[in-house]
Structures are given as structure tokens and as C-alpha cells.
Motif scaffolding. Structure first.
Motif, PDB file in Angstrom:
ATOM      1  N   CYS A 179       8.122   2.890   7.908  1.00 46.00           N
ATOM      2  CA  CYS A 179       7.739   4.305   7.762  1.00 46.00           C
ATOM      3  C   CYS A 179       6.925   4.537   6.493  1.00 46.00           C
ATOM      4  N   TRP A 180       7.296   3.868   5.422  1.00 47.50           N
ATOM      5  CA  TRP A 180       6.586   4.022   4.156  1.00 47.50           C
ATOM      6  C   TRP A 180       5.149   3.536   4.276  1.00 47.50           C
ATOM      7  N   PHE A 181       4.941   2.383   4.903  1.00 52.70           N
ATOM      8  CA  PHE A 181       3.579   1.868   5.061  1.00 52.70           C
ATOM      9  C   PHE A 181       2.737   2.785   5.941  1.00 52.70           C
ATOM     10  N   VAL A 182       3.293   3.274   7.025  1.00 53.93           N
ATOM     11  CA  VAL A 182       2.541   4.178   7.902  1.00 53.93           C
ATOM     12  C   VAL A 182       2.198   5.471   7.156  1.00 53.93           C
ATOM     13  N   SER A 183       3.130   5.953   6.348  1.00 47.33           N
ATOM     14  CA  SER A 183       2.871   7.189   5.590  1.00 47.33           C
ATOM     15  C   SER A 183       1.740   7.008   4.585  1.00 47.33           C
ATOM     16  N   ILE A 184       1.565   5.790   4.069  1.00 43.51           N
ATOM     17  CA  ILE A 184       0.451   5.532   3.144  1.00 43.51           C
ATOM     18  C   ILE A 184      -0.877   5.781   3.853  1.00 43.51           C
ATOM     19  N   SER A 185      -1.017   5.256   5.072  1.00 46.40           N
ATOM     20  CA  SER A 185      -2.249   5.483   5.835  1.00 46.40           C
ATOM     21  C   SER A 185      -2.460   6.967   6.096  1.00 46.40           C
ATOM     22  N   LEU A 186      -1.397   7.681   6.432  1.00 46.23           N
ATOM     23  CA  LEU A 186      -1.513   9.115   6.705  1.00 46.23           C
ATOM     24  C   LEU A 186      -1.935   9.873   5.447  1.00 46.23           C
ATOM     25  N   ARG A 187      -1.391   9.490   4.306  1.00 47.64           N
ATOM     26  CA  ARG A 187      -1.753  10.154   3.049  1.00 47.64           C
ATOM     27  C   ARG A 187      -3.180   9.827   2.614  1.00 47.64           C
ATOM     28  N   MET A 188      -3.719   8.729   3.149  1.00 46.04           N
ATOM     29  CA  MET A 188      -5.097   8.360   2.842  1.00 46.04           C
ATOM     30  C   MET A 188      -6.091   9.022   3.786  1.00 46.04           C
ATOM     31  N   GLY A 189      -5.585   9.918   4.629  1.00 45.75           N
ATOM     32  CA  GLY A 189      -6.466  10.706   5.484  1.00 45.75           C
ATOM     33  C   GLY A 189      -6.621  10.208   6.904  1.00 45.75           C
ATOM     34  N   VAL A 190      -5.884   9.184   7.304  1.00 48.76           N
ATOM     35  CA  VAL A 190      -5.957   8.680   8.671  1.00 48.76           C
ATOM     36  C   VAL A 190      -5.261   9.661   9.608  1.00 48.76           C
ATOM     37  N   LEU A 217       7.431 -14.297   3.463  1.00 50.28           N
ATOM     38  CA  LEU A 217       6.524 -14.619   4.558  1.00 50.28           C
ATOM     39  C   LEU A 217       5.546 -13.495   4.869  1.00 50.28           C
ATOM     40  N   SER A 218       5.895 -12.261   4.480  1.00 48.90           N
ATOM     41  CA  SER A 218       5.022 -11.126   4.782  1.00 48.90           C
ATOM     42  C   SER A 218       3.803 -11.052   3.855  1.00 48.90           C
ATOM     43  N   VAL A 219       3.866 -11.737   2.724  1.00 49.48           N
ATOM     44  CA  VAL A 219       2.748 -11.673   1.763  1.00 49.48           C
ATOM     45  C   VAL A 219       1.447 -12.189   2.369  1.00 49.48           C
ATOM     46  N   PRO A 220       1.418 -13.390   2.990  1.00 51.22           N
ATOM     47  CA  PRO A 220       0.153 -13.826   3.593  1.00 51.22           C
ATOM     48  C   PRO A 220      -0.306 -12.942   4.752  1.00 51.22           C
ATOM     49  N   VAL A 221       0.637 -12.335   5.471  1.00 52.83           N
ATOM     50  CA  VAL A 221       0.266 -11.437   6.569  1.00 52.83           C
ATOM     51  C   VAL A 221      -0.430 -10.197   6.008  1.00 52.83           C
ATOM     52  N   TRP A 222       0.141  -9.614   4.952  1.00 51.50           N
ATOM     53  CA  TRP A 222      -0.483  -8.466   4.292  1.00 51.50           C
ATOM     54  C   TRP A 222      -1.873  -8.827   3.776  1.00 51.50           C
ATOM     55  N   THR A 223      -2.007  -9.995   3.190  1.00 55.13           N
ATOM     56  CA  THR A 223      -3.300 -10.441   2.665  1.00 55.13           C
ATOM     57  C   THR A 223      -4.327 -10.573   3.783  1.00 55.13           C
ATOM     58  N   LEU A 224      -3.911 -11.132   4.908  1.00 56.36           N
ATOM     59  CA  LEU A 224      -4.816 -11.265   6.055  1.00 56.36           C
ATOM     60  C   LEU A 224      -5.251  -9.901   6.564  1.00 56.36           C
ATOM     61  N   PHE A 225      -4.311  -8.967   6.680  1.00 50.54           N
ATOM     62  CA  PHE A 225      -4.644  -7.640   7.188  1.00 50.54           C
ATOM     63  C   PHE A 225      -5.594  -6.896   6.250  1.00 50.54           C
ATOM     64  N   ARG A 226      -5.466  -7.117   4.953  1.00 51.89           N
ATOM     65  CA  ARG A 226      -6.381  -6.494   3.994  1.00 51.89           C
ATOM     66  C   ARG A 226      -7.807  -6.991   4.199  1.00 51.89           C
ATOM     67  N   ILE A 276      -9.076  -8.138   7.225  1.00 52.67           N
ATOM     68  CA  ILE A 276      -9.633  -7.849   8.554  1.00 52.67           C
ATOM     69  C   ILE A 276      -9.658  -6.375   8.913  1.00 52.67           C
ATOM     70  N   SER A 277      -9.069  -5.508   8.088  1.00 52.56           N
ATOM     71  CA  SER A 277      -9.005  -4.091   8.470  1.00 52.56           C
ATOM     72  C   SER A 277      -9.426  -3.192   7.309  1.00 52.56           C
ATOM     73  N   PRO A 278      -9.903  -1.972   7.610  1.00 51.64           N
ATOM     74  CA  PRO A 278     -10.252  -1.015   6.549  1.00 51.64           C
ATOM     75  C   PRO A 278      -9.036  -0.702   5.684  1.00 51.64           C
ATOM     76  N   SER A 279      -9.263  -0.444   4.411  1.00 50.53           N
ATOM     77  CA  SER A 279      -8.161  -0.266   3.464  1.00 50.53           C
ATOM     78  C   SER A 279      -7.218   0.862   3.858  1.00 50.53           C
ATOM     79  N   SER A 280      -7.763   1.931   4.465  1.00 54.14           N
ATOM     80  CA  SER A 280      -6.901   3.058   4.823  1.00 54.14           C
ATOM     81  C   SER A 280      -6.024   2.753   6.038  1.00 54.14           C
ATOM     82  N   LEU A 281      -6.448   1.772   6.841  1.00 50.56           N
ATOM     83  CA  LEU A 281      -5.713   1.451   8.058  1.00 50.56           C
ATOM     84  C   LEU A 281      -4.821   0.217   7.904  1.00 50.56           C
ATOM     85  N   THR A 282      -5.030  -0.537   6.834  1.00 47.01           N
ATOM     86  CA  THR A 282      -4.219  -1.737   6.613  1.00 47.01           C
ATOM     87  C   THR A 282      -2.716  -1.434   6.576  1.00 47.01           C
TER      88      THR A 282
END
Length: 237
Positions: free
Chosen positions: A69-80, A148-157, A159-165
Motif C-alpha cells: 500500500c505504501w509503494f502504491v501510495s507513492i505513485s498516487l502522490r506523484m500524480g499518477v 531479494l527485493s533490492v535487485p527487483v526494485w533496481t530493475l523496475f527503476r 524499465i519503468s517511469p519513475s512515477s510508476l516504478t
């Protein structure tokens, strides 16, 4: 000529982690002969290390759903916009199913023969195949998941726009929560009919009959795509 050395034998009454490495080439055969018991073995002599290997299934949603929920809220607060965020959350779940399949097939089932290779494999997945009904070692400890989530987060950063990561990563983390809870249910739940009963049969087939097929946990989509579905004859037994 001297007598041949006796093959190493694991003592199940002693902590296992630092024993299994000595099996060498015999490890793969040993670890895929399951012991069906709800009582799991001891891993370490040290009580604190032993505690870190045991996780109850309900810890996973309690720890990680607020993070989702916290990660999704970050995208919403960034205007998504909420609909766009929802699409990326679903996309993250789908990406997780591919990660789930790939890790299970290419990492968790990689054959090892060296001392440290066997030891590491036993810690991350071999223990589950040797003691598939050990209810305290069916889900990943939160500390291991965080690492294990660290490399996944790095990959998503990348391949995806910063507001949607954050939304994409939150979705993949949600997929992981669904995976771990589903995995526990497939071993300890008692579905009576429908898809869940079929999925339980499909997964237990992987444990007890054809361990080099059927790598999907939450679905068999990627097994179908990549040709690792067990044969219909074997799956029906």
C-alpha cells in the motif's frame, strides 16, 4: 589396496545445514527423497540462527501488505491517476508470476555438488523438498525477502517511469504475498473442489512425482508457455 571410504550419511537427529554439503554428488538424489512429517528438522545448533529460519505464514501478509500500500501510495502522490496505477499494480503481479517460475526453475532447482553449493541450495529450497510439510519453513523469512527485493526494485527503476516504478514494484510485492500464502495453502489447506483442488494436486505432483516439471505455484501459465507442464498421464496419477 585400502578399503573404500564409506559414503557420507546425514544424521537427521543433528542440525542439518552444515551436514548436507558433505553429500557431494549424492546431494541431489538425497534431497529429492521427501520425508513427510509436520515436524521440521533442526537447521542450526545456534538458537538465534534457528529462529531466523522459522516463519509462520500469517507473518507474510502482516509485514508486506502495508508495504504494498505504501509503494502504491507513492505513485498516487506523484500524480499518477488511480486507473493507471491499478494497471501497473496488475502488471507487477503478472511480472511476479514470471519471476516465481524463473526462480523456481533455474535457481531453486539448479543441481549442485560442492559443499557450499549444496549448503546454500538446502537453505533456500532443498529443505522444502526434503521436508515438504514443514509448516514453519514454507514461506520466505521477511529479511530474506527484503534482500531479494533490492535487485527487483533496481530493475523496475530501469524499465519503468519513475512515477510508476513504485506501483509496479508494489504489484510485484503483492504477487509475492499471494504466492507465499497460496504455497502454504497448497501444502496444508484442504480444498474440496475446483481450481484450488486442481492446483494442490498439480503442486504436490511436483514434489512427489515429477520434480523437474510443474514449476508454477500460483498458476501453471508459464509451465504451459515454456513446455514444463508434466504429462497428462503423470499428472493424473
Amino acid at each position: 589396496m585400502g578399503a573404500e571410504a564409506e559414503p557420507f550419511a546425514v544424521d537427521l537427529n543433528k542440525p542439518l545445514v552444515f551436514q548436507v554439503g558433505h553429500l557431494g554428488e549424492a546431494y541431489d538424489e538425497w534431497v529429492h527423497k521427501p520425508i513427510v512429517s509436520k515436524e521440521g528438522p533442526r537447521f542450526f545448533a545456534n538458537d538465534f540462527l534457528e529462529l531466523l529460519t522459522r516463519t509462520r505464514w500469517w507473518v507474510i501478509p502482516i509485514v508486506w501488505l502495508p508495504v504494498v500500500c505504501w509503494f502504491v501510495s507513492i505513485s498516487l502522490r506523484m500524480g499518477v491517476a488511480p486507473p493507471q496505477a491499478a494497471v501497473f499494480v496488475v502488471g507487477g503481479v503478472v511480472i511476479w508470476t514470471l519471476l516465481e517460475y524463473s526462480l523456481h526453475r533455474f535457481v531453486f532447482h539448479k543441481k549442485t555438488t560442492s559443499y557450499w553449493g549444496n549448503t546454500l541450495h538446502y537453505l533456500i529450497h532443498g529443505c522444502h523438498h526434503k521436508h515438504p510439510m514443514d509448516g514453519l519453513r514454507l514461506v520466505f523469512p521477511p529479511a530474506a525477502t527484503a534482500i531479494l527485493s533490492v535487485p527487483v526494485w533496481t530493475l523496475f527503476r530501469i524499465i519503468s517511469p519513475s512515477s510508476l516504478t513504485p506501483a509496479l514494484f508494489g504489484g510485484s510485492l503483492l504477487g509475492y504475498v499471494l504466492y507465499d500464502c497460496t504455497h502454504y495453502y497448497l501444502h496444508h489447506g484442504k480444498p474440496s473442489k475446483g481450481f484450488s483442488k486442481h492446483l494442490k494436486k498439480y503442486h504436490l505432483n511436483h514434489h512427489f512425482r515429477i520434480q523437474n516439471k510443474g514449476f508454477g505455484i500460483t498458476s501453471y501459465l508459464w509451465d504451459d508457455v515454456f513446455g514444463t507442464l508434466p504429462s497428462a498421464k503423470a499428472a493424473s496419477k
